[in-house]
Design an enzyme around this catalytic site. Structure first.
Site, mmCIF file in Angstrom:
data_model
loop_
_atom_site.group_PDB
_atom_site.id
_atom_site.type_symbol
_atom_site.label_atom_id
_atom_site.label_comp_id
_atom_site.label_asym_id
_atom_site.label_seq_id
_atom_site.Cartn_x
_atom_site.Cartn_y
_atom_site.Cartn_z
ATOM 1 N N CYS A 176 0.831 -1.213 0.000
ATOM 2 C CA CYS A 176 0.000 0.000 0.000
ATOM 3 C C CYS A 176 0.864 1.262 0.000
ATOM 4 O O CYS A 176 1.526 1.536 -0.992
ATOM 5 C CB CYS A 176 -0.989 -0.045 1.165
ATOM 6 N N HIS A 210 -3.871 -5.288 -0.325
ATOM 7 C CA HIS A 210 -3.568 -5.880 0.983
ATOM 8 C C HIS A 210 -3.658 -7.400 0.954
ATOM 9 O O HIS A 210 -4.733 -7.976 1.149
ATOM 10 C CB HIS A 210 -4.522 -5.318 2.041
ATOM 11 N N GLU A 233 -2.674 -9.359 3.158
ATOM 12 C CA GLU A 233 -2.896 -9.872 4.515
ATOM 13 C C GLU A 233 -4.337 -9.737 4.976
ATOM 14 O O GLU A 233 -4.665 -10.083 6.112
ATOM 15 C CB GLU A 233 -1.994 -9.100 5.488
#
Length: 289
Positions: free
Chosen positions: A179, A262, A264
């Site tokens: 990001c 993202h 994760e």
């Protein structure tokens, strides 16, 4: 829990406010939660019309409350926005701290790092989280196997000190960014960034992985993007299928890569979790040499 909801929510706009919660797991209703957390909310809005308006005009400042229309209009007009503001300095850790006990040593720059990212990193490494302003020399003195560049808020151009430090780390140690970390890696390579007319938010953004031509469903939360082709010595690896925005880059001659989305994300999607394994492999190859 309240803490998670508070972190994810800055206000609520709904067409109709439900009179009672419909989930058996609910402890109270939405209005009670907003009052308890001191969060603003407004009901009775034609949300579809609002969506159509934003779709045409782009993201914009707004204001609502109990004041008169003229006062609210002045407040909206006076909103400075995020361009040029170093919001990272307001959220980064003040002192270093360590999590995990894995075999690799990773230094993670905290530009606003998420706990879920740390959980993925600490599964493979002992992770020392450092403030955003940490000089490259201090990072290298810790003798890390890899450096992670975290997500974070605001305009990447305002965090030029981090881009300079990253530039000094490139070629010295494997680097992985997510990001804002992706935007800062691009900036360190001489790239430029810009503010999107419509930020990318939510969990259903299709991204094409150019190496395999596979489509990943991704979670995203950003208002700025890296200009395609502006990062010297890096190849485009991922692209957004909705609007063509750069979603990933990889350096050609040094061990460094990043993605805009993202991998994760919790609870998901999980299509891109392989990227943490790629970071691990970069560190392993670097150790072998």
């Amino acid at each position: 829990d309240d803490e998670s909801l508070r972190a994810a929510c800055r206000g609520v706009v709904v067409r109709d406010l439900a009179r009672r919660p419909s989930s058996w797991r609910a402890h109270d209703d939405l209005e009670t939660f907003l009052v308890r957390q001191g969060l603003p909310g407004i009901a009775g809005i034609d949300t579809r019309r609002l969506t159509r308006h934003i779709r045409e005009a782009g993201s914009m400042a707004c204001a609502f409350g109990t004041a008169g229309e003229a006062e609210l209009a002045r407040a909206a007009a006076a909103e400075p926005g995020t361009e040029g503001l170093d919001l990272v300095a307001t959220v980064t850790t003040e002192t270093p701290y360590t999590v995990g006990s894995g075999p690799y040593r990773v230094v993670a720059y905290d530009f606003g790092i998420k706990r879920t990212i740390l959980r993925h990193l600490e599964a493979m490494a002992t992770v020392e989280v450092v403030p955003a302003s940490t000089p490259a020399g201090d990072v290298l003195a810790r003798r890390p196997d890899g450096v992670f560049l975290s997500n974070g808020p605001g305009d990447p151009a305002a965090v030029d000190y981090a881009a300079r430090a990253i530039g000094e780390l490139l070629g010295e140690v494997p680097v992985f960014g997510i990001c804002l970390g992706h935007q800062l890696l691009g900036s360190a390579l001489g790239g430029t960034t810009y503010k999107l007319k419509f930020g990318h938010h939510g969990g259903n953004h299709p991204v094409r992985r150019l190496a395999t031509n596979a489509v990943e469903i991704t979670s995203q939360n950003h208002n700025y993007a890296l200009t395609e082709g502006s990062a010297a010595g890096a190849d485009l690896t991922h692209v957004n299928l909705n609007d063509g925005v750069v979603e990933g880059i990889r350096c050609r001659d040094i061990p460094a890569f990043s993605v805009q989305y993202h991998p994760e994300a919790g609870p998901g999607p999980h299509d891109a979790r392989y990227l943490f394994e790629e970071f691990k492999n970069l560190m392993s190859r670097a150790q072998a040499h």
